[in-house]
Enzyme design. Structure first.
Site, PDB file in Angstrom:
ATOM      1  N   ASP A  26       0.830  -1.212   0.000  1.00 14.65           N
ATOM      2  CA  ASP A  26       0.000   0.000   0.000  1.00 14.65           C
ATOM      3  C   ASP A  26       0.864   1.261   0.000  1.00 14.65           C
ATOM      4  O   ASP A  26       1.989   1.257   0.503  1.00 14.65           O
ATOM      5  CB  ASP A  26      -0.924  -0.028   1.233  1.00 14.65           C
ATOM      6  N   ARG A  41      -0.189   7.712  -2.624  1.00 15.34           N
ATOM      7  CA  ARG A  41       0.319   8.811  -1.793  1.00 15.34           C
ATOM      8  C   ARG A  41       1.771   9.134  -2.130  1.00 15.34           C
ATOM      9  O   ARG A  41       2.175  10.291  -2.150  1.00 15.34           O
ATOM     10  CB  ARG A  41       0.164   8.476  -0.305  1.00 15.34           C
ATOM     11  N   TRP A  42       2.545   8.105  -2.386  1.00 18.41           N
ATOM     12  CA  TRP A  42       3.946   8.308  -2.770  1.00 18.41           C
ATOM     13  C   TRP A  42       4.028   9.242  -3.982  1.00 18.41           C
ATOM     14  O   TRP A  42       4.831  10.172  -4.012  1.00 18.41           O
ATOM     15  CB  TRP A  42       4.577   6.954  -3.099  1.00 18.41           C
ATOM     16  N   LEU A  75      11.009 -20.404  -4.500  1.00 21.93           N
ATOM     17  CA  LEU A  75      10.097 -19.431  -3.887  1.00 21.93           C
ATOM     18  C   LEU A  75       8.737 -19.494  -4.586  1.00 21.93           C
ATOM     19  O   LEU A  75       8.675 -19.499  -5.812  1.00 21.93           O
ATOM     20  CB  LEU A  75      10.686 -18.021  -4.063  1.00 21.93           C
ATOM     21  N   ASP A  88     -12.283  -4.751  -4.057  1.00 23.06           N
ATOM     22  CA  ASP A  88     -12.840  -3.420  -3.802  1.00 23.06           C
ATOM     23  C   ASP A  88     -12.112  -2.318  -4.584  1.00 23.06           C
ATOM     24  O   ASP A  88     -12.609  -1.193  -4.689  1.00 23.06           O
ATOM     25  CB  ASP A  88     -12.810  -3.104  -2.300  1.00 23.06           C
ATOM     26  N   HIS A 104       2.192   3.539  -8.909  1.00 25.92           N
ATOM     27  CA  HIS A 104       2.037   2.117  -9.222  1.00 25.92           C
ATOM     28  C   HIS A 104       3.235   1.626 -10.035  1.00 25.92           C
ATOM     29  O   HIS A 104       3.740   0.525  -9.818  1.00 25.92           O
ATOM     30  CB  HIS A 104       0.735   1.865  -9.989  1.00 25.92           C
TER      31      HIS A 104
HETATM   32  C1  IPE Z   1      -5.425  -2.710  -0.126  1.00 24.65           C
HETATM   33  O1  IPE Z   1      -5.117  -1.373  -0.239  1.00 24.65           O
HETATM   34  C2  IPE Z   1      -5.305  -3.382  -1.459  1.00 24.65           C
HETATM   35  C3  IPE Z   1      -3.978  -3.445  -2.035  1.00 24.65           C
HETATM   36  C4  IPE Z   1      -2.861  -3.003  -1.516  1.00 24.65           C
HETATM   37  C5  IPE Z   1      -3.910  -4.098  -3.318  1.00 24.65           C
HETATM   38  P1  IPE Z   1      -6.253  -0.260  -0.360  1.00 24.65           P
HETATM   39  O2  IPE Z   1      -5.550   1.033  -0.473  1.00 24.65           O
HETATM   40  O3  IPE Z   1      -7.184  -0.619  -1.456  1.00 24.65           O
HETATM   41  O4  IPE Z   1      -7.022  -0.415   1.022  1.00 24.65           O
HETATM   42  P2  IPE Z   1      -7.871   0.627   1.857  1.00 24.65           P
HETATM   43  O5  IPE Z   1      -8.898   1.186   0.921  1.00 24.65           O
HETATM   44  O6  IPE Z   1      -6.940   1.680   2.330  1.00 24.65           O
HETATM   45  O7  IPE Z   1      -8.444  -0.177   2.986  1.00 24.65           O
HETATM   46  C1  IPE Z   2      -1.703   0.233  -3.305  1.00 22.26           C
HETATM   47  O1  IPE Z   2      -1.474   1.594  -3.317  1.00 22.26           O
HETATM   48  C2  IPE Z   2      -1.863  -0.346  -4.689  1.00 22.26           C
HETATM   49  C3  IPE Z   2      -3.250  -0.731  -5.001  1.00 22.26           C
HETATM   50  C4  IPE Z   2      -4.259  -0.691  -4.185  1.00 22.26           C
HETATM   51  C5  IPE Z   2      -3.471  -1.211  -6.348  1.00 22.26           C
HETATM   52  P1  IPE Z   2      -2.663   2.630  -3.296  1.00 22.26           P
HETATM   53  O2  IPE Z   2      -3.058   2.924  -4.701  1.00 22.26           O
HETATM   54  O3  IPE Z   2      -3.772   2.148  -2.437  1.00 22.26           O
HETATM   55  O4  IPE Z   2      -1.946   3.867  -2.659  1.00 22.26           O
HETATM   56  P2  IPE Z   2      -2.553   4.867  -1.592  1.00 22.26           P
HETATM   57  O5  IPE Z   2      -3.026   4.068  -0.431  1.00 22.26           O
HETATM   58  O6  IPE Z   2      -3.673   5.581  -2.279  1.00 22.26           O
HETATM   59  O7  IPE Z   2      -1.412   5.755  -1.250  1.00 22.26           O
HETATM   60 MG    MG Z   3      -4.160   2.392  -0.443  1.00 18.78          MG
END
Ligand code: IPE
Ligand code: IPE
Ligand code: MG
Length: 251
Positions: free
Chosen positions: A16, A20-21, A127, A63, A33
């Site tokens: 996750d 934001r990064w 792995l 989701d 991404h």
């Molecule tokens: C969880 O991250 C799913 C993945 C990292 C693929 P999200 O960013 O979707 O989760 P929430 O919405 O913060 O719970």
């Molecule tokens: C996780 O990073 C990757 C996926 C859920 C695909 P996010 O896209 O959720 O990144 P944040 O949480 O918005 O920073």
């Molecule tokens: Mg996220």
């Protein structure tokens, strides 16, 4: 060595913080991404030397379909490109790739690339890399139960032990009990990832955004794990070291 099990650790990672990064750098979310892909490569490369035998990576949750279509499409596109470029390298490194999650809603071109990678790496033994795509743990449990309902009847269908046994077998066959669950990006929640399999997982949360995570952070997580005392509901064993969970140990 960080664990005393012959089987090695099962580490699951909620990758996750990509968005934001990127946003903090004034970049579009997709840049996060893209940067996150490099971390995936790094983590897979260093996992075996840390005693990790199985790595389950949360790449796209069911989701996550709630995000804007262009972001969703970019994520799938990046996955496809990753697989196309990396399958040979995975194979050379002895990494077997498998996808978990639904296969009926992702783009056909991505599904083809996943199947190609699964086939090409099927005999790799160093792995296991499981990538969770269109994955929901609740959905996976629900489907298992409804498939079971079709096949059992009579008194056995009344027995909770029977269901528990079969659920454990089916669900952990998909990804196995988790020893260490890492979430990057600072949030402290599971977001519908491996709920059954993480019943006794050690949880490790880090503020580090996924694109900034690397081999050193993975090593720090495994090292902290090795200091934890796992009890599985029993009593502490003074001489015990954390070990990878066996099939029954962490029910
Ligand atoms: C969880 O991250 C799913 C993945 C990292 C693929 P999200 O960013 O979707 O989760 P929430 O919405 O913060 O719970
Ligand atoms: C996780 O990073 C990757 C996926 C859920 C695909 P996010 O896209 O959720 O990144 P944040 O949480 O918005 O920073
Ligand atoms: Mg996220």
């Amino acid at each position: 060595m960080h664990n005393s099990s012959q089987n090695g650790l099962h580490v699951a990672i909620i990758m996750d913080g990509n968005g934001r990064w990127a946003t903090r750098r004034g970049l579009p979310r997709v840049a996060g991404h893209r940067a996150g892909v490099a971390t995936v490569r790094d983590v897979i490369e260093h996992a075996p030397e840390l005693g990790i035998r199985r790595l389950t990576l949360y790449a796209f949750s069911s989701d996550n379909w709630n995000r804007p279509a262009p972001e969703v499409q970019s994520i799938f596109w990046l996955m496809r490109a990753y697989l196309r470029l990396e399958t040979d390298r995975l194979r050379q490194r002895g990494a077997r790739l498998q996808a978990i999650g639904r296969r009926d809603r992702i783009p056909a071109a991505l599904l083809r690339e996943i199947e190609k990678a699964e086939f090409a790496t099927a005999d790799c033994k160093l792995l296991d890399v499981r990538v969770a795509v269109d994955y929901s743990s609740r959905d996976s449990i629900t489907r298992t139960v409804s498939a079971l309902k079709e096949t059992v009847s009579g008194s056995v269908a009344e027995s909770p032990d029977f269901f528990r046994g079969v659920l454990t077998k089916v669900l952990t066959a998909e990804s196995g009990n988790v020893d260490l669950l890492i979430r990057t990006g600072g949030e402290k929640r599971l977001s519908d990832f491996l709920l059954w399999e993480s019943a006794y997982a050690e949880l490790y949360f880090t503020e580090r955004m996924w694109p900034d995570f690397g081999a050193i952070d993975l090593e720090a997580a495994v090292s902290e794990f090795s200091e934890r005392q796992r009890r599985f509901g029993g009593l502490p064993n003074p001489a015990s070291q954390p070990t990878a969970s066996t099939t029954e140990g962490a029910r």
